[in-house]
Design a protein around this motif. Structure first.
Motif, short mmCIF file in Angstrom:
data_model
loop_
_atom_site.label_atom_id
_atom_site.label_comp_id
_atom_site.label_asym_id
_atom_site.label_seq_id
_atom_site.Cartn_x
_atom_site.Cartn_y
_atom_site.Cartn_z
N THR A 126 0.83 -1.18 0.00
CA THR A 126 0.00 0.00 0.00
C THR A 126 0.87 1.24 0.00
OG1 THR A 126 -1.93 1.00 1.09
CG2 THR A 126 -0.23 0.05 2.51
N TRP A 128 -4.35 5.59 1.54
CA TRP A 128 -3.60 4.38 1.20
C TRP A 128 -4.19 3.72 -0.03
CZ3 TRP A 128 0.96 3.58 3.22
CH2 TRP A 128 1.25 3.99 4.52
N VAL A 137 -3.67 0.60 -3.11
CA VAL A 137 -3.05 -0.70 -3.37
C VAL A 137 -2.09 -0.61 -4.55
CG1 VAL A 137 -3.48 -3.08 -4.09
CG2 VAL A 137 -5.03 -1.96 -2.46
#
Length: 217
Positions: free
Chosen positions: A104, A123, A125
């Motif tokens: 992340t 955050w 991915v």
């Protein structure tokens, strides 16, 4: 009995969040570091920590490292990140000894290869495919929405891509061929596949009205 034990780190905080073995029993680890002197190898994708130091302390950067089976050699070690924070939460070794990692990031400049996905916020991915023996970043892509998106597990799909799973608070997670298209609760699990050409397909929520996570695939 203890076969070997070793430190791996630098002058600041370092943490391994995932460890896997390859076909030769070599040890691969990934995680996070704030150490500008974290041990890296000359074949690294990046030999310098990313971001800016505040009062002498850097933001979190991801790292990937490969130790020989007996622990005596550091075969590959690299930073992976952008100007803000990253952490690598899981990795998998491909049959050709290349490495797929997921984690992340908060960095809008996180490196992307083979993908046009844009960074939104909080955050997000990432999935990255590293050669593992040289500096090549083969694939790197982001997926996420306007809240926190956290991957926890990655596995290979057998046809050049990878599946990931984790949890998300983003109702606007960009779905593709989803079997669940709406966020079921405040936090849902998600499952996504990054194809070998850098395209996300499918991307889907997986959860109900309360709290759900995907921790294994």
């Amino acid at each position: 009995y203890l076969l070997f034990a070793s430190y791996l780190g630098g002058a600041e905080s370092d943490a391994a969040l995932t460890v896997k073995l390859d076909a030769a029993n070599g040890i691969w680890g990934g995680g996070l570091t704030q150490s500008p002197d974290f041990p890296v190898t000359t074949n690294a994708w990046s030999t310098k920590i990313h971001g800016t130091a505040y009062y002498g302390i850097y933001e979190l950067d991801g790292f990937v490292s490969h130790l020989s089976a007996d622990g005596s050699q550091l075969l590959y070690s690299t930073y992976l990140g952008g100007k803000l924070e990253e952490q690598i939460t899981d990795l998998v070794v491909a049959p050709d000894q290349s490495i797929w990692v997921t984690g992340t990031t908060k960095s809008s400049d996180f490196p992307r290869v083979g993908s046009t996905n844009v960074f939104l916020q909080d955050w997000e991915v990432f999935v990255a495919h590293l050669s593992g023996i040289g500096p090549e970043l083969l694939i790197s892509a982001l997926v996420g929405g306007s809240a926190d998106d956290i991957p926890q597990t990655i596995c290979l799909d057998g046809v050049g891509g990878a599946w990931i799973g984790g949890y998300t608070s983003s109702g606007d997670l960009p779905k593709t061929n989803a079997w669940q298209s709406a966020l079921g609760g405040g936090v849902d699990g998600f499952v996504a596949r990054l194809r070998g050409d850098g395209v996300w397909d499918p991307v889907s929520f997986l959860g109900g009205s309360l709290y759900d996570e995907v921790r294994g695939l």
